[in-house]
Design a protein around this motif. Sequence first.
Motif, PDB file in Angstrom:
ATOM      1  N   HIS A 201      -5.642 -10.100 -13.752  1.00 20.84           N
ATOM      2  CA  HIS A 201      -6.766  -9.235 -13.381  1.00 20.84           C
ATOM      3  C   HIS A 201      -6.318  -8.091 -12.468  1.00 20.84           C
ATOM      4  CE1 HIS A 201      -9.412 -12.176 -15.165  1.00 20.84           C
ATOM      5  NE2 HIS A 201      -8.900 -13.103 -14.398  1.00 20.84           N
ATOM      6  N   LEU A 202      -5.234  -7.433 -12.850  1.00 21.08           N
ATOM      7  CA  LEU A 202      -4.650  -6.419 -11.976  1.00 21.08           C
ATOM      8  C   LEU A 202      -5.675  -5.375 -11.561  1.00 21.08           C
ATOM      9  CD1 LEU A 202      -1.215  -5.821 -13.743  1.00 21.08           C
ATOM     10  CD2 LEU A 202      -1.711  -7.223 -11.728  1.00 21.08           C
ATOM     11  N   GLU A 203      -6.410  -4.876 -12.540  1.00 19.97           N
ATOM     12  CA  GLU A 203      -7.342  -3.790 -12.251  1.00 19.97           C
ATOM     13  C   GLU A 203      -8.397  -4.231 -11.236  1.00 19.97           C
ATOM     14  OE1 GLU A 203      -8.770  -2.004 -15.828  1.00 19.97           O
ATOM     15  OE2 GLU A 203     -10.486  -1.100 -14.811  1.00 19.97           O
ATOM     16  N   ARG A 204      -8.928  -5.422 -11.437  1.00 16.85           N
ATOM     17  CA  ARG A 204      -9.952  -5.911 -10.514  1.00 16.85           C
ATOM     18  C   ARG A 204      -9.364  -6.089  -9.117  1.00 16.85           C
ATOM     19  NH1 ARG A 204     -11.905 -11.533 -12.031  1.00 16.85           N
ATOM     20  NH2 ARG A 204     -10.554 -12.145 -10.287  1.00 16.85           N
ATOM     21  N   GLN A 205      -8.125  -6.575  -9.057  1.00 15.89           N
ATOM     22  CA  GLN A 205      -7.503  -6.807  -7.748  1.00 15.89           C
ATOM     23  C   GLN A 205      -7.195  -5.486  -7.037  1.00 15.89           C
ATOM     24  OE1 GLN A 205      -5.376 -10.439  -6.888  1.00 15.89           O
ATOM     25  NE2 GLN A 205      -4.548 -10.370  -8.966  1.00 15.89           N
ATOM     26  N   ILE A 206      -6.810  -4.490  -7.794  1.00 19.73           N
ATOM     27  CA  ILE A 206      -6.580  -3.172  -7.175  1.00 19.73           C
ATOM     28  C   ILE A 206      -7.879  -2.649  -6.573  1.00 19.73           C
ATOM     29  CG2 ILE A 206      -5.979  -0.751  -7.615  1.00 19.73           C
ATOM     30  CD1 ILE A 206      -4.215  -1.811  -9.983  1.00 19.73           C
ATOM     31  N   LEU A 207      -8.955  -2.721  -7.359  1.00 20.79           N
ATOM     32  CA  LEU A 207     -10.222  -2.138  -6.922  1.00 20.79           C
ATOM     33  C   LEU A 207     -10.862  -2.941  -5.794  1.00 20.79           C
ATOM     34  CD1 LEU A 207     -11.685  -0.948 -10.342  1.00 20.79           C
ATOM     35  CD2 LEU A 207     -10.603   0.437  -8.550  1.00 20.79           C
ATOM     36  N   GLU A 208     -10.536  -4.223  -5.717  1.00 22.34           N
ATOM     37  CA  GLU A 208     -11.013  -5.000  -4.566  1.00 22.34           C
ATOM     38  C   GLU A 208     -10.448  -4.426  -3.274  1.00 22.34           C
ATOM     39  OE1 GLU A 208     -11.563  -9.382  -6.562  1.00 22.34           O
ATOM     40  OE2 GLU A 208     -10.156  -9.175  -4.874  1.00 22.34           O
ATOM     41  N   GLY A 209      -9.190  -4.036  -3.322  1.00 18.81           N
ATOM     42  CA  GLY A 209      -8.565  -3.464  -2.131  1.00 18.81           C
ATOM     43  C   GLY A 209      -8.856  -1.988  -1.967  1.00 18.81           C
ATOM     44  N   ALA A 210      -9.213  -1.333  -3.057  1.00 16.45           N
ATOM     45  CA  ALA A 210      -9.403   0.123  -3.036  1.00 16.45           C
ATOM     46  C   ALA A 210     -10.669   0.501  -3.792  1.00 16.45           C
ATOM     47  CB  ALA A 210      -8.191   0.828  -3.655  1.00 16.45           C
ATOM     48  N   PRO A 211     -11.833   0.096  -3.255  1.00 12.89           N
ATOM     49  CA  PRO A 211     -13.081   0.454  -3.962  1.00 12.89           C
ATOM     50  C   PRO A 211     -13.242   1.965  -4.103  1.00 12.89           C
ATOM     51  CG  PRO A 211     -13.524  -0.501  -1.789  1.00 12.89           C
ATOM     52  CD  PRO A 211     -12.074  -0.703  -2.057  1.00 12.89           C
ATOM     53  N   GLN A 212     -12.595   2.718  -3.240  1.00 12.15           N
ATOM     54  CA  GLN A 212     -12.631   4.183  -3.315  1.00 12.15           C
ATOM     55  C   GLN A 212     -11.620   4.714  -4.314  1.00 12.15           C
ATOM     56  OE1 GLN A 212     -11.073   2.289  -1.342  1.00 12.15           O
ATOM     57  NE2 GLN A 212      -9.579   3.280  -0.041  1.00 12.15           N
ATOM     58  N   ARG A 213     -10.938   3.808  -5.016  1.00 15.65           N
ATOM     59  CA  ARG A 213      -9.946   4.124  -6.040  1.00 15.65           C
ATOM     60  C   ARG A 213      -8.663   4.700  -5.431  1.00 15.65           C
ATOM     61  NH1 ARG A 213     -12.673   3.297 -10.762  1.00 15.65           N
ATOM     62  NH2 ARG A 213     -11.175   4.391 -12.083  1.00 15.65           N
ATOM     63  N   ILE A 214      -7.707   5.012  -6.311  1.00 17.25           N
ATOM     64  CA  ILE A 214      -6.332   5.323  -5.891  1.00 17.25           C
ATOM     65  C   ILE A 214      -6.024   6.804  -6.079  1.00 17.25           C
ATOM     66  CG2 ILE A 214      -3.905   4.847  -6.353  1.00 17.25           C
ATOM     67  CD1 ILE A 214      -4.851   2.304  -7.752  1.00 17.25           C
ATOM     68  N   ASP A 215      -5.319   7.384  -5.122  1.00 16.51           N
ATOM     69  CA  ASP A 215      -4.864   8.770  -5.260  1.00 16.51           C
ATOM     70  C   ASP A 215      -3.405   8.849  -5.699  1.00 16.51           C
ATOM     71  OD1 ASP A 215      -7.348  10.054  -4.226  1.00 16.51           O
ATOM     72  OD2 ASP A 215      -6.846   8.800  -2.504  1.00 16.51           O
ATOM     73  N   VAL A 216      -2.603   7.901  -5.219  1.00 16.31           N
ATOM     74  CA  VAL A 216      -1.191   7.862  -5.610  1.00 16.31           C
ATOM     75  C   VAL A 216      -0.845   6.442  -6.045  1.00 16.31           C
ATOM     76  CG1 VAL A 216       1.211   8.111  -4.850  1.00 16.31           C
ATOM     77  CG2 VAL A 216      -0.523   9.736  -4.049  1.00 16.31           C
ATOM     78  N   TYR A 217      -0.303   6.309  -7.253  1.00 14.68           N
ATOM     79  CA  TYR A 217       0.248   5.026  -7.674  1.00 14.68           C
ATOM     80  C   TYR A 217       1.760   5.171  -7.760  1.00 14.68           C
ATOM     81  CZ  TYR A 217       1.956   1.220 -10.524  1.00 14.68           C
ATOM     82  OH  TYR A 217       2.712   0.165 -10.979  1.00 14.68           O
ATOM     83  N   PHE A 218       2.461   4.450  -6.921  1.00 14.98           N
ATOM     84  CA  PHE A 218       3.921   4.479  -6.903  1.00 14.98           C
ATOM     85  C   PHE A 218       4.405   3.343  -7.797  1.00 14.98           C
ATOM     86  CE2 PHE A 218       8.200   4.047  -5.523  1.00 14.98           C
ATOM     87  CZ  PHE A 218       8.576   5.205  -4.861  1.00 14.98           C
ATOM     88  N   ASP A 219       4.957   3.691  -8.951  1.00 12.50           N
ATOM     89  CA  ASP A 219       5.246   2.694  -9.983  1.00 12.50           C
ATOM     90  C   ASP A 219       6.695   2.233  -9.937  1.00 12.50           C
ATOM     91  OD1 ASP A 219       4.899   1.000 -12.117  1.00 12.50           O
ATOM     92  OD2 ASP A 219       5.075   2.567 -13.642  1.00 12.50           O
ATOM     93  N   ASN A 220       6.892   0.977  -9.553  1.00 13.69           N
ATOM     94  CA  ASN A 220       8.216   0.369  -9.615  1.00 13.69           C
ATOM     95  C   ASN A 220       8.362  -0.566 -10.800  1.00 13.69           C
ATOM     96  OD1 ASN A 220       9.471   1.333  -7.168  1.00 13.69           O
ATOM     97  ND2 ASN A 220       7.975   0.105  -6.040  1.00 13.69           N
ATOM     98  N   VAL A 221       7.289  -0.759 -11.542  1.00 16.99           N
ATOM     99  CA  VAL A 221       7.181  -1.910 -12.425  1.00 16.99           C
ATOM    100  C   VAL A 221       6.934  -1.528 -13.882  1.00 16.99           C
ATOM    101  CG1 VAL A 221       5.679  -3.872 -12.920  1.00 16.99           C
ATOM    102  CG2 VAL A 221       6.490  -3.502 -10.593  1.00 16.99           C
ATOM    103  N   GLY A 222       6.119  -0.516 -14.124  1.00 24.12           N
ATOM    104  CA  GLY A 222       5.746  -0.169 -15.491  1.00 24.12           C
ATOM    105  C   GLY A 222       4.808  -1.200 -16.093  1.00 24.12           C
ATOM    106  N   GLY A 223       4.725  -1.209 -17.435  1.00 21.32           N
ATOM    107  CA  GLY A 223       3.983  -2.235 -18.156  1.00 21.32           C
ATOM    108  C   GLY A 223       2.524  -2.334 -17.756  1.00 21.32           C
ATOM    109  N   SER A 224       2.060  -3.572 -17.581  1.00 20.41           N
ATOM    110  CA  SER A 224       0.636  -3.793 -17.346  1.00 20.41           C
ATOM    111  C   SER A 224       0.189  -3.225 -15.987  1.00 20.41           C
ATOM    112  CB  SER A 224       0.305  -5.279 -17.425  1.00 20.41           C
ATOM    113  OG  SER A 224       1.121  -6.010 -16.534  1.00 20.41           O
ATOM    114  N   HIS A 225       1.120  -3.126 -15.039  1.00 18.27           N
ATOM    115  CA  HIS A 225       0.760  -2.508 -13.760  1.00 18.27           C
ATOM    116  C   HIS A 225       0.375  -1.035 -13.948  1.00 18.27           C
ATOM    117  CE1 HIS A 225       2.296  -5.829 -11.187  1.00 18.27           C
ATOM    118  NE2 HIS A 225       1.580  -5.244 -10.256  1.00 18.27           N
ATOM    119  N   LEU A 226       1.167  -0.332 -14.739  1.00 15.62           N
ATOM    120  CA  LEU A 226       0.884   1.089 -14.954  1.00 15.62           C
ATOM    121  C   LEU A 226      -0.450   1.268 -15.678  1.00 15.62           C
ATOM    122  CD1 LEU A 226       1.627   4.066 -14.900  1.00 15.62           C
ATOM    123  CD2 LEU A 226       3.132   3.686 -16.861  1.00 15.62           C
ATOM    124  N   GLN A 227      -0.685   0.416 -16.666  1.00 15.37           N
ATOM    125  CA  GLN A 227      -1.949   0.501 -17.410  1.00 15.37           C
ATOM    126  C   GLN A 227      -3.139   0.238 -16.489  1.00 15.37           C
ATOM    127  OE1 GLN A 227      -1.966  -0.888 -21.495  1.00 15.37           O
ATOM    128  NE2 GLN A 227      -3.786  -2.112 -21.084  1.00 15.37           N
TER     129      GLN A 227
END
Lengths: 333, 333
Positions: A201-227
Amino acid sequence: MKSKEIRLNQRPHGMPTPEDFNVVEVDVPDPQDGEITVKNVSLTVDPYMRGRMVDRASYVAGFDLSETLTGGAIGKIVESQNSDFPVGEYVESHLGWREAWTGSSRGVRKLGNLEAPPSAYLGVLGMPGMTAYVGLLDVGALKEGETVFVSGAAGAVGSAVGQIAKIKGCKAIGSAGGKEKVRHLVEDLGFDHAFDYRDGHLERQILEGAPQRIDVYFDNVGGSHLQAALNCMNPNGRLPLCGAISQYNATEAVPGPNNLAIAIGSQLTLKGFIVSNYNHLREDFIRDMTSWVNSGQLKYRETVFDGIDEMPNAFIGLFTGANTGKMIINLDD
Amino acid sequence: MKSKEIRLNQRPHGMPTPEDFNVVEVDVPDPQDGEITVKNVSLTVDPYMRGRMVDRASYVAGFDLSETLTGGAIGKIVESQNSDFPVGEYVESHLGWREAWTGSSRGVRKLGNLEAPPSAYLGVLGMPGMTAYVGLLDVGALKEGETVFVSGAAGAVGSAVGQIAKIKGCKAIGSAGGKEKVRHLVEDLGFDHAFDYRDGHLERQILEGAPQRIDVYFDNVGGSHLQAALNCMNPNGRLPLCGAISQYNATEAVPGPNNLAIAIGSQLTLKGFIVSNYNHLREDFIRDMTSWVNSGQLKYRETVFDGIDEMPNAFIGLFTGANTGKMIINLDD
């Protein structure tokens, strides 16, 4: 003097195994005119090295099966025929994966007065630290008050990314593998929110921490994290593409994010970068990072393997989540 | 006065069909104080409109089933209660998908002395032309001597992209659907190389035309085109993401490029953009484009459907490759 060194026994297929490496012992010659002999004290393994173990073009040349691997190393000069490089100096070189070496001083950098333990120059004050610094501030063009999400947040790069974000007055969200790493990010490093990506549930977990959404995503991982991150970006968001560790051991092409078209309407910028092309920011990095480390604003942790024989295991551990912070091989005796 | 107008009968699922639309006839009231009555002469259909027909958030508000669709239109003022907008003036508005309308002049732009036929202001001198201009020169940061690849090259945007590249001293490669479009690109528009994407082997066909590889890929298509282009980029290449027409009618999520990690090592920038956020470049665009069109350096073609009843077919034709150049609905009688 003898040096034990690591070579590729065969090219890894998928996840590397100890059998892909072998240890050889070689003689270290005395230095000739202009040369130095260096005894390494700290060696680094980094995820990007996986790309050099395959037999295809990359942005750095591939490793040759018949030669000793190379990579960052901090060592101490033990013999010298070069007055610019006196015995006793600590130096950074690219002659890692070995205990000692003799050679010219070309490409070798003196550390001068140490501001931190030698191994820090392979981590927070070295390539991973500078990757975090230029990736977040220059490639990611971070602005005060923004929200940053970083994957691989407990790694050498990711843990610096989150802390630099905090220093710059931003909110930091991180993902890592395992409860202890998540605890470390929030309690020790001051991330605003962290979660265990293995819970799904990556997307849900991100938004739990960032209900205001993200301005910068620093990608070390690719794959499902990037999606997942693409689905959480604010308009005009930036995505520095630093690594894709989820795919480094893939034996077949992995489908990309199925939602990349979001980048059009949200005017997102995805930008790949290699730290070696940002040397114009090196002085800024050294100045800022040294100051942050010395003031305690930016903390770092190392996962240490002892002895050259353990180096293949340390490398493999990068892909199994064995490290919190920088993975280091300690050669001190 | 009466106006025939097009509304959504139902939201399209997958490829739109004529049954998704219906035609209604409404009365056009007389203008009140400050209002004008406009008889449209040219209407536009554009791929982005497909995104507004679904029931989810996008960067522009979705169409309502109970209201007439909207979109770019060029019309002539036939009645006026507004001294700034006299009878006889040609105007551009967002009140397309209808024959005539009465309303305020808000959001209506006078064309002044026509530098080209009215329909050109929906194409090369309008939104598609400006999309090509800002996407290639600003988002794509094109430099003289570089090589540009554009997909959907025979469309309104793509055909301008390739010709602007040539005007700027660059090499232009384009893909399109069908032999006649390919011929048109090379023989009429001066592309250096063009190919029929239906023949497959996208990557090989790109490299045949660009053995020196690509510096800018202008993406109108997404999908397999984007994946192939990623494999052909030079280091530091830029990929303006303008559209993903290959996916607009998809009923399931389409896997993204499986080679996006190339962006890291090659330091590529993928940047989504919406032309409406580049109004600061509007004057430059109008000046340059008008000059290029008038001098014959930049040619344009239209595919014209006659009469409002044909408008749904014109729209559907965007996704079947029915158009070369701008798709226009002509309401002149």
